[in-house]
Design an enzyme around this catalytic site. Sequence first.
Site, short mmCIF file in Angstrom:
data_model
loop_
_atom_site.label_atom_id
_atom_site.label_comp_id
_atom_site.label_asym_id
_atom_site.label_seq_id
_atom_site.Cartn_x
_atom_site.Cartn_y
_atom_site.Cartn_z
N HIS A 37 -6.83 -30.91 -31.59
CA HIS A 37 -7.01 -29.49 -31.21
C HIS A 37 -7.43 -28.66 -32.42
CE1 HIS A 37 -3.81 -30.80 -28.20
NE2 HIS A 37 -4.75 -30.35 -27.40
N VAL A 176 -10.66 -37.11 -32.67
CA VAL A 176 -9.86 -37.32 -33.88
C VAL A 176 -8.83 -38.42 -33.58
CG1 VAL A 176 -8.26 -36.24 -35.51
CG2 VAL A 176 -10.18 -34.92 -34.58
N SER A 186 -1.69 -35.26 -26.75
CA SER A 186 -0.35 -34.68 -26.58
C SER A 186 0.56 -35.69 -25.88
CB SER A 186 -0.43 -33.40 -25.77
OG SER A 186 -1.36 -32.52 -26.36
P1 AMP Z 1 -5.57 -30.76 -23.88
O1 AMP Z 1 -4.62 -29.84 -24.58
O2 AMP Z 1 -5.14 -32.19 -23.91
O3 AMP Z 1 -5.97 -30.25 -22.53
O4 AMP Z 1 -6.89 -30.74 -24.75
C1 AMP Z 1 -7.51 -29.54 -25.13
C2 AMP Z 1 -8.84 -29.87 -25.77
O5 AMP Z 1 -8.62 -30.66 -26.93
C3 AMP Z 1 -9.77 -30.67 -24.86
O6 AMP Z 1 -11.10 -30.18 -25.00
C4 AMP Z 1 -9.62 -32.07 -25.39
O7 AMP Z 1 -10.76 -32.88 -25.16
C5 AMP Z 1 -9.45 -31.81 -26.88
N1 AMP Z 1 -8.80 -32.96 -27.52
C6 AMP Z 1 -7.67 -33.60 -27.13
N2 AMP Z 1 -7.41 -34.66 -27.94
C7 AMP Z 1 -8.41 -34.68 -28.86
C8 AMP Z 1 -8.73 -35.53 -29.95
N3 AMP Z 1 -7.97 -36.57 -30.26
N4 AMP Z 1 -9.84 -35.26 -30.67
C9 AMP Z 1 -10.64 -34.21 -30.36
N5 AMP Z 1 -10.39 -33.36 -29.34
C10 AMP Z 1 -9.31 -33.59 -28.60
#
Ligand code: AMP
Length: 283
Positions: A37, A176, A186
């Site tokens: 994030h 990442v 998460s």
């Molecule tokens: P989430 O909180 O899981 O809904 O993710 C929020 C944003 O963070 C989304 O656009 C995800 O694709 C991105 N995201 C989650 N994990 C990663 C990661 N490991 N690397 C890059 N972006 C991520």
Amino acid sequence: MKVSQTIKLARKNVSAARKQGKTIGLVPTMGALHRGHISLIEAAKKKCDYVVVSIFVNPTQFGPSEDFGKYPRPLEEDLKMCKKAGADLVFNPSVEEMYPEKNITWVNVEKITENLCGRSRPRHFRGVTTVCTKLFNIVAPDMAFFGQKDAQQAIVIKRMVADLNMPLKIIVCPTVREQSGLALSSRNKYLSEQEREDAAYIYKSLQKCKEMIDSGGRNTETLINEMRNILQQKKSIKIEYISIVDEKTLENIDYIQDKALAAVAVRIGSTRLIDNFPIDITR
Ligand code: AMP
């Protein structure tokens, strides 16, 4: 850094920034923030003058038997991380603020939501596209930042923005990973130490696929079989899908011709994990 729980206050803060001629970047998240994030916030900082991070665990994208209730919500830590990363505003609404009445209006992207994660999570993307539309309408960003980690989500959002002429640009940032290759998520918080070690096999399988493609492998059945062999080395891993799809239609392909996507979803215990890598043999 400002924090706003209401739509009204978020709009007020954003329009003050816009009046100063600032460009607005939005990073939509569900919180429980990690370096993935943060990389999106940093990318937004580079491209935009004013960065809004939304933290909202969106109930409409969870199925009835999924983890909406137990999804981690460490708000204090999240706010600290946003501040450190240089966010200007955190928008952290309640469910009642975002959905004051039971939602009967949906934004639904067809076809490309049917394969991959759409198979086991039938209404998931409808929830994602609807909440992103709401966030785009509230924040009116010039750009919104999404992670490659959720490749189908990024493709679906891009298509929605194009189809509905939404006036913003979608930027997709690289995944990442931990040192083991495991993509940060998460949901990794749910894993035991052993499960986390096993989960590195997801990346291992994708790496193998990439290596085979780099040395000329084009037949997707062969590539998928090899990935399956690797994942099956860990008893804890239950495969949901291993797919190689066209990067636009997200339909399964037999043979890699130019651009494609290799994507994996597994369960380890009760935790569902996804990962992918974009394939481009034109380069
Ligand atoms: P989430 O909180 O899981 O809904 O993710 C929020 C944003 O963070 C989304 O656009 C995800 O694709 C991105 N995201 C989650 N994990 C990663 C990661 N490991 N690397 C890059 N972006 C991520």
